[in-house]
Design an enzyme around this catalytic site. Sequence first.
Site, PDB file in Angstrom:
ATOM      1  N   ASN A   1     -10.014   0.129  -0.097  1.00 22.68           N
ATOM      2  CA  ASN A   1      -8.549   0.186  -0.070  1.00 22.68           C
ATOM      3  C   ASN A   1      -8.024  -0.326  -1.414  1.00 22.68           C
ATOM      4  O   ASN A   1      -8.115  -1.517  -1.697  1.00 22.68           O
ATOM      5  CB  ASN A   1      -8.038  -0.675   1.094  1.00 22.68           C
ATOM      6  CG  ASN A   1      -6.528  -0.674   1.201  1.00 22.68           C
ATOM      7  OD1 ASN A   1      -5.824  -0.185   0.315  1.00 22.68           O
ATOM      8  ND2 ASN A   1      -6.015  -1.227   2.287  1.00 22.68           N
TER       9      ASN A   1
ATOM     10  N   CYS B   1       0.814  -1.233   0.000  1.00 24.81           N
ATOM     11  CA  CYS B   1       0.000   0.000   0.000  1.00 24.81           C
ATOM     12  C   CYS B   1       0.838   1.270   0.000  1.00 24.81           C
ATOM     13  O   CYS B   1       0.333   2.350  -0.290  1.00 24.81           O
ATOM     14  CB  CYS B   1      -0.955   0.010   1.189  1.00 24.81           C
ATOM     15  SG  CYS B   1      -2.133  -1.343   1.139  1.00 24.81           S
TER      16      CYS B   1
ATOM     17  N   HIS C   1      -3.238   7.437   2.561  1.00 28.61           N
ATOM     18  CA  HIS C   1      -3.627   6.127   2.044  1.00 28.61           C
ATOM     19  C   HIS C   1      -5.008   5.802   2.601  1.00 28.61           C
ATOM     20  O   HIS C   1      -5.291   6.043   3.778  1.00 28.61           O
ATOM     21  CB  HIS C   1      -2.603   5.076   2.484  1.00 28.61           C
ATOM     22  CG  HIS C   1      -3.053   3.677   2.201  1.00 28.61           C
ATOM     23  ND1 HIS C   1      -3.514   3.291   0.965  1.00 28.61           N
ATOM     24  CD2 HIS C   1      -3.139   2.582   2.999  1.00 28.61           C
ATOM     25  CE1 HIS C   1      -3.855   2.013   1.012  1.00 28.61           C
ATOM     26  NE2 HIS C   1      -3.645   1.562   2.229  1.00 28.61           N
TER      27      HIS C   1
HETATM   28  O1  UT7 Z   1      -3.659  -0.936   3.591  1.00 31.44           O
HETATM   29  C1  UT7 Z   1      -2.721  -1.591   4.392  1.00 31.44           C
HETATM   30  C2  UT7 Z   1      -3.036  -1.479   5.784  1.00 31.44           C
HETATM   31  N1  UT7 Z   1      -4.299  -2.105   6.135  1.00 31.44           N
HETATM   32  C3  UT7 Z   1      -4.990  -1.578   7.095  1.00 31.44           C
HETATM   33  O2  UT7 Z   1      -4.596  -0.528   7.551  1.00 31.44           O
HETATM   34  C4  UT7 Z   1      -6.183  -2.282   7.669  1.00 31.44           C
HETATM   35  C5  UT7 Z   1      -6.081  -2.189   9.159  1.00 31.44           C
HETATM   36  N2  UT7 Z   1      -7.142  -2.816   9.926  1.00 31.44           N
HETATM   37  C6  UT7 Z   1      -8.417  -2.384   9.899  1.00 31.44           C
HETATM   38  O3  UT7 Z   1      -8.792  -1.522   9.140  1.00 31.44           O
HETATM   39  C7  UT7 Z   1      -9.367  -2.975  10.928  1.00 31.44           C
HETATM   40  O4  UT7 Z   1      -8.627  -3.686  11.871  1.00 31.44           O
HETATM   41  C8  UT7 Z   1     -10.444  -3.896  10.297  1.00 31.44           C
HETATM   42  C9  UT7 Z   1     -11.455  -3.058   9.523  1.00 31.44           C
HETATM   43  C10 UT7 Z   1      -9.809  -4.915   9.404  1.00 31.44           C
HETATM   44  C11 UT7 Z   1     -11.207  -4.628  11.415  1.00 31.44           C
HETATM   45  O5  UT7 Z   1     -11.771  -3.706  12.320  1.00 31.44           O
HETATM   46  P1  UT7 Z   1     -11.583  -3.906  13.900  1.00 31.44           P
HETATM   47  O6  UT7 Z   1     -12.370  -2.859  14.552  1.00 31.44           O
HETATM   48  O7  UT7 Z   1     -10.089  -3.936  14.154  1.00 31.44           O
HETATM   49  O8  UT7 Z   1     -12.250  -5.295  14.149  1.00 31.44           O
HETATM   50  P2  UT7 Z   1     -11.596  -6.668  14.698  1.00 31.44           P
HETATM   51  O9  UT7 Z   1     -10.642  -7.217  13.712  1.00 31.44           O
HETATM   52  O10 UT7 Z   1     -11.123  -6.448  16.083  1.00 31.44           O
HETATM   53  O11 UT7 Z   1     -12.870  -7.596  14.705  1.00 31.44           O
HETATM   54  C12 UT7 Z   1     -14.005  -7.296  15.512  1.00 31.44           C
HETATM   55  C13 UT7 Z   1     -15.104  -8.301  15.211  1.00 31.44           C
HETATM   56  C14 UT7 Z   1     -14.659  -9.753  15.166  1.00 31.44           C
HETATM   57  O12 UT7 Z   1     -15.666 -10.516  15.787  1.00 31.44           O
HETATM   58  P3  UT7 Z   1     -15.448 -11.091  17.264  1.00 31.44           P
HETATM   59  O13 UT7 Z   1     -14.235 -11.956  17.175  1.00 31.44           O
HETATM   60  O14 UT7 Z   1     -15.263  -9.878  18.124  1.00 31.44           O
HETATM   61  O15 UT7 Z   1     -16.723 -11.814  17.502  1.00 31.44           O
HETATM   62  C15 UT7 Z   1     -14.667 -10.061  13.682  1.00 31.44           C
HETATM   63  O16 UT7 Z   1     -14.926 -11.419  13.419  1.00 31.44           O
HETATM   64  O17 UT7 Z   1     -15.689  -8.012  13.932  1.00 31.44           O
HETATM   65  C16 UT7 Z   1     -15.797  -9.215  13.186  1.00 31.44           C
HETATM   66  N3  UT7 Z   1     -15.698  -8.923  11.767  1.00 31.44           N
HETATM   67  C17 UT7 Z   1     -16.772  -8.663  11.001  1.00 31.44           C
HETATM   68  N4  UT7 Z   1     -18.079  -8.587  11.276  1.00 31.44           N
HETATM   69  C18 UT7 Z   1     -18.914  -8.284  10.266  1.00 31.44           C
HETATM   70  C19 UT7 Z   1     -14.587  -8.859  11.006  1.00 31.44           C
HETATM   71  N5  UT7 Z   1     -14.918  -8.542   9.743  1.00 31.44           N
HETATM   72  C20 UT7 Z   1     -16.272  -8.412   9.711  1.00 31.44           C
HETATM   73  C21 UT7 Z   1     -17.199  -8.106   8.704  1.00 31.44           C
HETATM   74  N6  UT7 Z   1     -18.489  -8.051   9.029  1.00 31.44           N
HETATM   75  N7  UT7 Z   1     -16.804  -7.845   7.439  1.00 31.44           N
END
Ligand code: UT7
Length: 312
Positions: A269, A114, A239
Site C-alpha cells: 500500500n 490514500c 487503490h
Molecule cells: O489504505 C487505506 C485503507 N487501509 C486498508 O484498507 C487496510 C484495511 N485492512 C486490512 O487490509 C486488513 O484488515 C488487515 C490486512 C490489516 C488485517 O487482516 P484481517 O483479516 O482483517 O485480520 P485481523 O485484523 O482481524 O487480525 C487477525 C489476526 C489477529 O490475531 P488474533 O487476534 O486473531 O489472534 C492479528 O493479531 O491476525 C493477526 N495478525 C497477524 N498475524 C501474522 C495481524 N497482523 C499479522 C501479521 N502476521 N502481519
Amino acid sequence: MSKFTKIISSGSYLPEKILTNKELESIVDTTDEWITERTGIKERRVSSDDETSVDMAYQASIDAINKSGLKKDEIGAIFLATCTPERKFPSTAVLLQNRLNIKNAFSVDLNAACTGFVYALDIAKKYIESKQVKYALVVGTEKITSLLDWTDRNTCVLFGDGAGAMIVGSSDTAGILSSTIGSDGSYKDLLTVNTDLEYIEMKGSDVFKTAVNTLGQLAKHTLELNNLEQGQLDWLVPHQANERIILAIAKKISLSHDKIIITVNKHGNTSAASIPLAFDDANTKNTFKSGDYIMMEAFGAGFTWGSILLRF
Ligand code: UT7
C-alpha cells in the site's frame, strides 16, 4: 469550458530496495503465508534514508513529462497528493516545482491520505475544464515507511514507498467523465498517525469493512452516474491496500479479475501513490486501448473516498 480532462501521459518511480515478506519474518512475528493470504502482498519498496517524497515525485514527474512530449514550462499547475511531506512547509509541491525548474505554475499539496491522488485529479479536472490551466502535473508520492512502527505486525507489513504522476490537459473527445469525492471525519481514529510517536495506528478489520461497503456503493453509483451497465467497464484501477478489498469490490459490480489492475503484490500500500503507480504499470504495457472505460477508486484515512470514471 473544455469538455473533458484527458490523461496525456503517466510516469512512475519506485525505490530500489525491495523488502520481501520472507525478510519481514525476521523483523516481526509474521509469515509470508499470512501476509500473502490476508493481503495479496509479496513485496514492497522501501526508500533509502536520504530519499524523500520530493525525490520520488521528481523522478515520476520527469518520466511523465518526457512521455507527454510537452515542455516543462507548458505546465500551469502542480497538484501533489501526499501525507508524508518532505517538510511541514513549504509544500512538497513547491519543492517539486523548484526541482523541476518550472516557473509559470502554481503548486499545492493535498492530503486526503490514500485517496489523495483522486482528490488531486478531481481538482486538476476543475481547473482544466474551466480553462484556468492548460496542462497540469498531478502527482502522488509517499515515503509512508517513515511512519511505520517496525515492531507492529498489524501495520508494518502493509505499506511501501513510491511515486506516480500524470500530465493532464483538455480534450473535446475523451477523458474524465465523472469524479466523485467524499469524506467523514467521524472515523478519524480508526486509521491515524499517533501524534506523539508519529506511527500509523489502524483498526484493520473496521477499516476493511467500511472500505468494502463504501467503495462497493461508490463503484455502483459511478456506473449509474455515467449510464454504464456493469459489463461495459473495461478496467478497474483501484487503490492498492489489500487484494481482498479489491476483489470484494469487483464482485459487487460483477467485474472479472482480468479487468482489474493489481500491483499490491509488488508495491504494497503506497497510499496516495498507489493509483498512479498501478495506472502507469498498466499504461506502460499498453493495456488500455483508446475508448476504454476505466474506473479509479480509493479509500483512506479520514475516512476519505473517491472515484473517477474516464474514457481513455
Ligand atoms: O489504505 C487505506 C485503507 N487501509 C486498508 O484498507 C487496510 C484495511 N485492512 C486490512 O487490509 C486488513 O484488515 C488487515 C490486512 C490489516 C488485517 O487482516 P484481517 O483479516 O482483517 O485480520 P485481523 O485484523 O482481524 O487480525 C487477525 C489476526 C489477529 O490475531 P488474533 O487476534 O486473531 O489472534 C492479528 O493479531 O491476525 C493477526 N495478525 C497477524 N498475524 C501474522 C495481524 N497482523 C499479522 C501479521 N502476521 N502481519
